[in-house]
Motif scaffolding. Sequence first.
Motif, PDB file in Angstrom:
ATOM      1  N   GLY A 120     -12.891   1.317  -3.917  1.00 32.67           N
ATOM      2  CA  GLY A 120     -13.824   2.355  -4.358  1.00 32.67           C
ATOM      3  C   GLY A 120     -14.698   2.882  -3.238  1.00 32.67           C
ATOM      4  N   GLY A 121     -14.196   2.819  -2.005  1.00 37.47           N
ATOM      5  CA  GLY A 121     -14.940   3.386  -0.886  1.00 37.47           C
ATOM      6  C   GLY A 121     -15.942   2.431  -0.240  1.00 37.47           C
ATOM      7  N   THR A 122     -16.043   1.192  -0.742  1.00 41.23           N
ATOM      8  CA  THR A 122     -17.015   0.245  -0.158  1.00 41.23           C
ATOM      9  C   THR A 122     -16.504  -0.358   1.149  1.00 41.23           C
ATOM     10  N   LEU A 123     -15.233  -0.112   1.431  1.00 41.08           N
ATOM     11  CA  LEU A 123     -14.604  -0.638   2.645  1.00 41.08           C
ATOM     12  C   LEU A 123     -14.159   0.573   3.467  1.00 41.08           C
ATOM     13  N   CYS A 124     -14.274   0.501   4.790  1.00 42.46           N
ATOM     14  CA  CYS A 124     -13.911   1.645   5.638  1.00 42.46           C
ATOM     15  C   CYS A 124     -12.496   1.485   6.185  1.00 42.46           C
ATOM     16  N   HIS A 125     -11.612   2.439   5.848  1.00 40.90           N
ATOM     17  CA  HIS A 125     -10.217   2.306   6.270  1.00 40.90           C
ATOM     18  C   HIS A 125     -10.065   2.405   7.790  1.00 40.90           C
ATOM     19  N   ALA A 126     -11.004   3.034   8.459  1.00 36.44           N
ATOM     20  CA  ALA A 126     -10.934   3.132   9.922  1.00 36.44           C
ATOM     21  C   ALA A 126     -11.215   1.764  10.552  1.00 36.44           C
TER      22      ALA A 126
END
Lengths: 227, 227
Positions: free
Chosen positions: A81-87
């Motif tokens: 849900g966006g709490t982790l940064c894929h970069a």
Amino acid sequence: MPDKMYDKTGSELETTIINKSLDFARDRMKSLHASHGWDHVQRVIRNAEHIAATELQADAFIVRTAAILHDIARDEQDRAGGTLCHAELGSAEAEKFLLSEGLDPDRARHIARCILSHRYRKERKPESIEAMILYDADKLDSIGAIGIGRAFLFAGEVGARLHNSEVDISRTASYSEEDTAYREFMVKLRTVKDKMLTDEGRRLAQERHDFMIDYFRRLDEEVKGEL
Amino acid sequence: MPDKMYDKTGSELETTIINKSLDFARDRMKSLHASHGWDHVQRVIRNAEHIAATELQADAFIVRTAAILHDIARDEQDRAGGTLCHAELGSAEAEKFLLSEGLDPDRARHIARCILSHRYRKERKPESIEAMILYDADKLDSIGAIGIGRAFLFAGEVGARLHNSEVDISRTASYSEEDTAYREFMVKLRTVKDKMLTDEGRRLAQERHDFMIDYFRRLDEEVKGEL
């Protein structure tokens, strides 16, 4: 001729690493929706190679490998849900993968840094020319005719609306039912062209920007019944 | 003055029926995805009223009510996977609803026929001017900037891709993962302008068509890396 030997070995290793990276990334991204999936990565690879060809000092292998691997952790970010940064996650995972494939630590780290800064968050500015190229190549895919299509595709994926000219955009949230492609355009897409980092990226972005502006202006007019 | 009495009564009844039809249709369509939901109906109502204003012999009440109710059975068609026709079911349901609200049988039947022929399937050609206006108003919402957005929104809703220039479009199916907005454009949307039935519908369709052609040409060029 140790240099030539090194070049030849490097080149063979590079080919192997690129092919293995393609398999690895494609597999990591197979469950993603189309708006952020493998099709997107393929276009970013092509954009990156196009820009790299105009930047003579750029290392084509670094650019290509970084482009292939830049979104490998996208699925994890979506599921979190966006709490982790894929970069961040993708950068660490890519470095580990490249080292395991025998790439020298300096180049593996260089590629990892390109991936880390492609999202340009937390003051992580793309520093190397290869990082700048990846950043521009990724941003180009968010504007123009492709950007328009992706914005609506994403809206469809999250169950959002076509357009909502009555709603105050600043009071709506992304990933919500009141989210729209028009909101994405107003909040984000129309600012992209001013953030480009390479000359060729800037040139292509301006063209795509102008096309996109005309589209959303016309959409708004059609929705308001002015056409 | 029986005529005036009738007119006045008719007018009050008409206002009541329009308001009740709005409530009825909005409620029937609340679970629909945005690409075919209430937003679409609102735009069709506006298009229909715009065209009706240019067709002096058209009955504005018939046009408006038919537009409001034209997609009330859309949800049933979607849930039946397309084996049921929303124009057929919606027409029957609308007639029943209008009769229950006290509309005279001839006008209820007239509106029902507009709804039945708005999809123009099974040789059910729109015959009355009101039916032609509804048909054109509905078709206008499938082309132009709105049509582009809806095609991608729908692709996102069914999990389809942005664009797939490598695939032979004639070998892909709608509602499939290989379905794309581009396929919808090639197979259906680009033929819409030649099917319009009113002068004003034709004029608006030509403008929207030209805009749409430019968009998909540019999309194809961007995806192929020509821009």
